[in-house]
Design an enzyme around this catalytic site. Structure first.
Site, mmCIF file in Angstrom:
data_model
loop_
_atom_site.group_PDB
_atom_site.id
_atom_site.type_symbol
_atom_site.label_atom_id
_atom_site.label_comp_id
_atom_site.label_asym_id
_atom_site.label_seq_id
_atom_site.Cartn_x
_atom_site.Cartn_y
_atom_site.Cartn_z
ATOM 1 C CE LYS A 1 40.016 70.837 57.058
ATOM 2 N NZ LYS A 1 41.090 70.274 57.912
ATOM 3 C CB SER B 1 41.449 66.621 57.099
ATOM 4 O OG SER B 1 41.750 67.701 57.985
ATOM 5 C CB SER C 1 44.912 68.272 58.776
ATOM 6 O OG SER C 1 44.548 66.970 59.153
#
Length: 476
Positions: free
Chosen positions: A79, A154, A178
């Site tokens: 990420k 996210s 997330s």
């Protein structure tokens, strides 16, 4: 080779049998990721040179008869809020569009030391603030298993990369859900470890008392393998715990018969029809496995959303103050204006709407005259939520619950309704506030074919039991 069908164990076995090389695998993974990315926008950039360099080292170790590591040759996506030396890390924000970190996050170092191939950085909501991955400055991510719908946020890019098969495992970050919510929406496994289990060194801070790094995988054994590699005390992070890290894989097949599993009534009453149906079917499966399933109560759950959006935004306001156009970020041109003008213009142009909203909320609750009324009170209620879990774990061995009240929603459906967006994390926020380990494991699809995730929650540092429960369910 078909990247989509590989596992951590199968890759290691094939490499040691010389069925293919790590370099060949890296090349195939990179080609496949590039070809698929136009469909999902899961990756912001690929890191070909880095992946091929580690692959060459793995091949050399195998040729010498050395152990190449537990993640040897495994394609891993990271990420883009986790820093990577020499590879741009944007956090999904225009402010950091050109930021090249001078060091690696501890989790990244440990993955490569274990032979993992970091093939690219994944798209995410800006500074990890969002529940749909529509807040990225570089465009939304599309759910690979549900076209036209969000992948969750996210960490939507990391979930999508695993779901579409371009990465075998990936890393995300979880502040209020997330990792777990995108895992649920994309039909993969997602793990939020105990706070302090994994070093946050190199994780760009959103809310420091809530942020975790956690793995995505297509199955529980792969998630357990990745967590074991990245977990453990790190001198670079004072909040990382010195607790020993078990061999999760060795404990996966333990018997769960006789375990007492609690189902919070506060969660089930808010789950939508198809989601509740799939969760109830999962509960029946646990009964068939010999577990005792009982209803329990977490009475302070009703305050969780309010508490989270006070604490998280307050910490975000503090953490994001460093992005001022002086050091890390791009800088607005104010044509000879003052320093204050430059700050205002840089942050005004660089931050997206959701990040600005959270900074404003956080600044307000920390301001003079409101700190006691909001932030201090929220911390006290957070303690009550944590106490709810402690009491529950005196009665049961683990908790089972939905991950989200509803499955993946359509792109654009909730983007203009922040409250509805925030409610998608209503079942995950409590575990984050308490700092306990929790994970999402797929438990079927709705009538429309949308994935549903079952959440497994355990007491602090009891990831081994959490994995054992999830693996028994997955294997049933």
């Amino acid at each position: 080779m078909d990247i989509r069908n590989l596992t951590v164990a199968s890759i290691r076995d094939s490499l040691l049998k010389h069925e293919y090389s790590a370099t060949e695998l890296a090349g195939e993974a990179l080609r496949f990721a590039e070809a698929e990315n136009g469909r999902t926008n899961a990756y912001l950039r690929l890191s070909s040179d880095r992946a091929l360099a580690v692959a060459a080292r793995v091949d050399e170790q195998i040729a010498k008869g050395e152990d190449p590591g537990p993640l040897a040759g495994v394609p891993v996506a990271i990420k883009d809020v986790i820093v990577t030396k020499g590879v741009i890390t944007t956090c999904g924000s225009k402010l950091l569009a050109k930021f090249v970190p001078p060091y690696d996050a501890t989790a990244v170092e440990r993955i490569e030391a274990a032979g993992g191939l970091i093939i690219g950085k994944t798209n995410c909501d800006e500074f990890a603030m969002g529940s749909s991955n529509e807040n990225s400055a570089f465009g939304p991510v599309c759910n690979p298993v549900a076209p036209g719908r969000v992948p969750g946020g996210s960490s939507g890019g990391s979930a999508a990369a695993v779901a579409q098969g371009t990465a075998v495992v990936s890393l995300g970050s979880d502040t209020g859900g997330s990792v777990r919510q995108p895992a649920s929406f994309c039909g993969v496994v997602g793990v939020n470890p105990t706070y302090g289990r994994v070093s946050r060194y190199g994780l760009v801070a959103f809310a420091s008392s809530l942020d975790h790094i956690g793995p995505f995988a297509r199955n529980v054994p792969d998630a357990a393998a990745l967590l074991r590699v990245i977990a453990g005390r790190d001198e670079m992070d004072a909040t990382s715990a010195p607790a020993p890290v078990p061999d999760y894989a060795a404990e996966l097949n333990g018997d769960i018969k006789g375990l007492k599993l609690g189902v919070p009534r506060e969660y089930m009453q808010d789950a939508s029809g198809d989601t509740a149906l799939r969760i109830n079917e999962a509960l029946d499966r646990f009964r068939q496995l010999g577990c005792e399933v009982r209803e329990i109560s977490l009475p302070n759950t009703k305050y969780a959303i309010d508490v989270y959006y006070v604490i998280a935004t307050a910490e975000a306001s503090s953490n994001l103050a460093r992005y001022d156009g002086v050091r890390y970020t791009t800088r607005a041109d104010v044509n000879g204006g003052s320093l204050t003008d430059m700050y205002r213009a840089t942050r005004g142009e660089g931050f997206g709407a959701e990040v600005k909203r959270r900074i404003m909320l956080g600044t307000y609750v920390l301001s003079h005259g409101y700190y006691d009324a909001y932030y201090l009170k929220a911390q006290k209620v957070r303690a009550l939520i944590t106490r709810d879990f402690a009491k529950a774990f005196e009665e049961v061995d683990a908790l089972l619950a939905p991950v989200s009240p509803f499955p993946a929603f359509k792109l654009g459906e909730k983007i203009n309704d922040p409250m509805q967006m925030y409610l998608s994390d209503i079942f995950t926020i409590t575990g984050s506030l308490a700092g306990i380990p929790c994970m999402s494991v797929p438990c079927g699809n709705t009538r429309d074919g949308l994935p549903v995730g079952l959440q497994v929650l355990c007491k602090h540092f009891d990831e081994a039991r959490m994995f054992r429960i999830a693996h028994a369910f997955e294997a049933k």
